[in-house]
Write a protein that holds these residues in place. Structure first.
Motif, PDB file in Angstrom:
ATOM      1  N   ASP A 137      80.853 -39.861-105.615  1.00 50.78           N
ATOM      2  CA  ASP A 137      79.937 -39.829-106.455  1.00 50.78           C
ATOM      3  C   ASP A 137      79.136 -40.967-106.827  1.00 50.78           C
ATOM      4  N   LYS A 138      79.823 -42.020-106.939  1.00 46.20           N
ATOM      5  CA  LYS A 138      79.500 -43.279-107.450  1.00 46.20           C
ATOM      6  C   LYS A 138      78.384 -43.790-106.438  1.00 46.20           C
ATOM      7  N   GLU A 139      78.726 -43.607-104.979  1.00 47.38           N
ATOM      8  CA  GLU A 139      77.833 -43.998-104.074  1.00 47.38           C
ATOM      9  C   GLU A 139      76.550 -43.122-103.973  1.00 47.38           C
ATOM     10  N   LYS A 140      76.523 -42.031-104.108  1.00 52.82           N
ATOM     11  CA  LYS A 140      75.681 -40.955-103.981  1.00 52.82           C
ATOM     12  C   LYS A 140      74.713 -41.057-105.178  1.00 52.82           C
ATOM     13  N   GLY A 141      75.333 -41.397-106.381  1.00 51.28           N
ATOM     14  CA  GLY A 141      74.535 -41.547-107.603  1.00 51.28           C
ATOM     15  C   GLY A 141      74.184 -40.261-108.265  1.00 51.28           C
ATOM     16  N   TYR A 142      74.935 -39.252-107.867  1.00 50.52           N
ATOM     17  CA  TYR A 142      74.944 -37.761-108.591  1.00 50.52           C
ATOM     18  C   TYR A 142      76.052 -37.075-108.104  1.00 50.52           C
ATOM     19  N   ILE A 143      76.255 -35.728-108.955  1.00 49.66           N
ATOM     20  CA  ILE A 143      77.163 -34.760-108.713  1.00 49.66           C
ATOM     21  C   ILE A 143      76.436 -33.661-108.239  1.00 49.66           C
TER      22      ILE A 143
ATOM     23  N   LYS B 197      74.149 -35.327-119.425  1.00 46.55           N
ATOM     24  CA  LYS B 197      74.803 -34.937-118.048  1.00 46.55           C
ATOM     25  C   LYS B 197      76.147 -35.352-118.245  1.00 46.55           C
ATOM     26  N   PHE B 198      76.786 -35.065-119.555  1.00 49.58           N
ATOM     27  CA  PHE B 198      78.145 -35.145-119.935  1.00 49.58           C
ATOM     28  C   PHE B 198      79.048 -33.838-119.740  1.00 49.58           C
ATOM     29  N   LYS B 199      78.494 -32.911-119.815  1.00 49.86           N
ATOM     30  CA  LYS B 199      78.871 -31.462-119.406  1.00 49.86           C
ATOM     31  C   LYS B 199      79.255 -31.377-118.124  1.00 49.86           C
ATOM     32  N   THR B 200      78.269 -31.802-116.988  1.00 53.36           N
ATOM     33  CA  THR B 200      78.598 -31.750-115.723  1.00 53.36           C
ATOM     34  C   THR B 200      79.929 -32.528-115.604  1.00 53.36           C
ATOM     35  N   PHE B 201      79.852 -33.723-115.949  1.00 49.98           N
ATOM     36  CA  PHE B 201      81.105 -34.692-115.484  1.00 49.98           C
ATOM     37  C   PHE B 201      82.358 -33.959-116.113  1.00 49.98           C
ATOM     38  N   ASN B 202      82.194 -33.271-117.510  1.00 51.03           N
ATOM     39  CA  ASN B 202      83.308 -32.989-117.893  1.00 51.03           C
ATOM     40  C   ASN B 202      84.009 -31.566-117.009  1.00 51.03           C
TER      41      ASN B 202
ATOM     42  N   LEU C  27      74.130 -39.487-112.694  1.00 52.59           N
ATOM     43  CA  LEU C  27      75.247 -39.883-113.560  1.00 52.59           C
ATOM     44  C   LEU C  27      75.076 -39.865-114.998  1.00 52.59           C
ATOM     45  N   ILE C  28      76.026 -39.851-115.890  1.00 57.49           N
ATOM     46  CA  ILE C  28      75.847 -39.905-117.144  1.00 57.49           C
ATOM     47  C   ILE C  28      75.083 -41.169-117.771  1.00 57.49           C
ATOM     48  N   SER C  29      74.151 -40.816-118.621  1.00 59.91           N
ATOM     49  CA  SER C  29      73.432 -41.809-119.143  1.00 59.91           C
ATOM     50  C   SER C  29      73.406 -41.585-120.768  1.00 59.91           C
ATOM     51  N   ILE C  30      72.790 -42.389-121.436  1.00 54.78           N
ATOM     52  CA  ILE C  30      72.959 -42.217-122.922  1.00 54.78           C
ATOM     53  C   ILE C  30      71.510 -42.462-123.520  1.00 54.78           C
ATOM     54  N   SER C  31      71.356 -41.519-124.339  1.00 51.19           N
ATOM     55  CA  SER C  31      69.772 -41.265-125.203  1.00 51.19           C
ATOM     56  C   SER C  31      69.937 -41.647-126.552  1.00 51.19           C
ATOM     57  N   ILE C  32      69.191 -42.646-127.281  1.00 53.25           N
ATOM     58  CA  ILE C  32      69.302 -42.804-128.493  1.00 53.25           C
ATOM     59  C   ILE C  32      68.049 -42.498-129.402  1.00 53.25           C
ATOM     60  N   ALA C  33      67.998 -41.880-130.295  1.00 54.90           N
ATOM     61  CA  ALA C  33      66.727 -41.425-131.171  1.00 54.90           C
ATOM     62  C   ALA C  33      66.909 -42.279-132.491  1.00 54.90           C
ATOM     63  N   VAL C  34      66.067 -43.130-132.730  1.00 58.36           N
ATOM     64  CA  VAL C  34      65.974 -43.975-133.983  1.00 58.36           C
ATOM     65  C   VAL C  34      65.012 -43.294-135.015  1.00 58.36           C
TER      66      VAL C  34
ATOM     67  N   ASP D 208      73.197 -26.291-112.506  1.00 58.45           N
ATOM     68  CA  ASP D 208      72.638 -26.439-113.956  1.00 58.45           C
ATOM     69  C   ASP D 208      72.949 -25.248-114.839  1.00 58.45           C
ATOM     70  N   ARG D 209      72.261 -25.280-116.023  1.00 57.68           N
ATOM     71  CA  ARG D 209      72.249 -24.520-116.996  1.00 57.68           C
ATOM     72  C   ARG D 209      72.122 -22.830-116.777  1.00 57.68           C
ATOM     73  N   GLN D 210      71.154 -22.659-115.700  1.00 60.13           N
ATOM     74  CA  GLN D 210      70.454 -21.687-115.048  1.00 60.13           C
ATOM     75  C   GLN D 210      71.431 -21.003-113.917  1.00 60.13           C
ATOM     76  N   GLY D 211      72.275 -21.888-113.663  1.00 56.85           N
ATOM     77  CA  GLY D 211      73.271 -21.522-112.347  1.00 56.85           C
ATOM     78  C   GLY D 211      72.581 -21.795-111.134  1.00 56.85           C
ATOM     79  N   LYS D 212      71.392 -22.750-110.961  1.00 58.21           N
ATOM     80  CA  LYS D 212      71.328 -23.245-109.818  1.00 58.21           C
ATOM     81  C   LYS D 212      71.883 -24.471-109.381  1.00 58.21           C
ATOM     82  N   VAL D 213      72.163 -24.604-108.116  1.00 57.19           N
ATOM     83  CA  VAL D 213      73.005 -25.664-107.362  1.00 57.19           C
ATOM     84  C   VAL D 213      71.877 -26.902-107.461  1.00 57.19           C
ATOM     85  N   LYS D 214      72.307 -28.024-108.083  1.00 60.92           N
ATOM     86  CA  LYS D 214      71.365 -29.217-108.207  1.00 60.92           C
ATOM     87  C   LYS D 214      72.099 -30.485-108.086  1.00 60.92           C
ATOM     88  N   LYS D 215      71.262 -31.617-107.763  1.00 64.58           N
ATOM     89  CA  LYS D 215      71.907 -32.848-107.868  1.00 64.58           C
ATOM     90  C   LYS D 215      71.773 -33.544-109.375  1.00 64.58           C
TER      91      LYS D 215
END
Length: 310
Positions: free
Chosen positions: A243-249, A165-170, A263-270, A253-260
């Motif tokens: 935004d912090k209290e809601k927990g979302y922005i 969700k970094f792009k949304t934050f950016n 917040l940013i999270s991190i994914s790790i592939a090992v 989305d990438r298809q142009g639909k308005v969504k909740k």
């Protein structure tokens, strides 16, 4: 524009003043230290782009500082300019043998110092292909390091980390805030490796919000948990109160639909050769891409490991 950061270390306040005035006039951000131990402590907390250090200092001399830094895979790419007294040829040779990239004799001409600094930084960026934002090794260094681990034949784990969700934050908070998130993520990786990894571990920055950490299978679980814990603690500080209290922005989305959008999270592939033989760096990338896709499909911050055998 991001200013390059230079650490200057000398027990002579007059030399520090000349260095600071000269470098700040060239547009660099300058940090000061007064002895060799100072240098090590500062670098652990705030990795500079270049170290300028005197040879003879209290606590740790410049050659000892060089040895310590060049044996630490997290900072061994950082260039070092050694300052020596006039005519002390043995000090110059010893400093370079210990890992200094260049040296200058005191007293020095400020213009020559500025030129040497530019030359060393330019050469390091070219040789290291360092990411300009984090100064971590880039793609060429990452591929070489993975292939080196494969060739050595030992066990290793490659952790591909990606921010969700970094792009949304950016888009909402702007590129400057986005760059701060990326730099904070790099700091978290570095501090986590220092706490849970080993001196042989490697950290690289693929680009954008994508990083790589290479560690051992023995350390990988604790390391991933530490990264996720630190990152999740940091995330709420990035957002405004609403935004912090809601927990979302609320965003498209990438298809142009308005969504909740969460917040940013991190994914790790090992990816590891613990249970399957890996003979080429391309295999690591392919397995990592599959695992990362799965990790990003999960909610919140997660890490997933390759468990299939050959």
């Amino acid at each position: 524009m991001l200013r390059e950061k230079i650490l200057i270390v000398d027990d002579d306040p007059d030399i520090l003043d000349v260095l600071k005035i000269t470098l700040e006039a060239e547009g660099y951000e300058v940090i000061e230290g007064h002895d060799g131990q100072d240098a090590i402590d500062i670098i652990k907390k705030n990795t500079p782009d270049l170290l300028i250090t005197d040879f003879k200092m209290p606590k740790l001399c410049g050659d000892e500082v060089c040895k310590i830094l060049k044996s630490d895979i997290l900072v061994q790419h950082m260039p070092i300019i050694m300052l020596t007294g006039k005519g002390e040829t043995s000090d110059k040779i010893h400093g370079i043998d210990c890992g200094a990239d260049d040296y200058m004799v005191k007293p020095f001409e400020p213009k020559e110092l500025a030129a040497r600094v530019k030359m060393v930084l330019r050469r390091t960026a070219r040789d290291l292909d360092a990411n300009p934002l984090t100064r971590l090794p880039g793609n060429v260094s990452i591929l070489n390091e993975i292939q080196k681990r494969i060739d050595e034949g030992g066990l290793f784990s490659v952790c591909y980390t990606d921010l969700d969700k970094f792009k949304t934050f950016n888009d909402k908070y702007g590129f400057e805030k986005g760059d701060e998130v990326i730099k904070n993520a790099a700091r978290i990786l570095i501090s986590s490796v220092q706490e849970k990894g080993s001196p042989k571990d490697f950290i690289g920055h693929i680009g954008g919000d994508d990083f790589v950490v290479i560690t051992s299978p023995d350390n990988v679980d604790e390391l991933c948990k530490a990264i996720i814990s630190k990152f999740d603690i940091m995330v709420p500080t990035l957002y405004n109160k609403e935004d912090k209290e809601k927990g979302y922005i609320v965003a498209k989305d990438r298809q142009g639909k308005v969504k909740k959008i969460p917040l940013i999270s991190i994914s790790i592939a090992v990816v590891s050769n613990e249970k399957r033989k890996i003979s080429h760096v391309a295999e690591v990338g392919e397995i990592g891409a599959d695992l990362k896709h799965y990790a990003k499909s999960l909610k919140g911050s997660n890490y997933v490991k390759e468990r299939r055998k050959n």
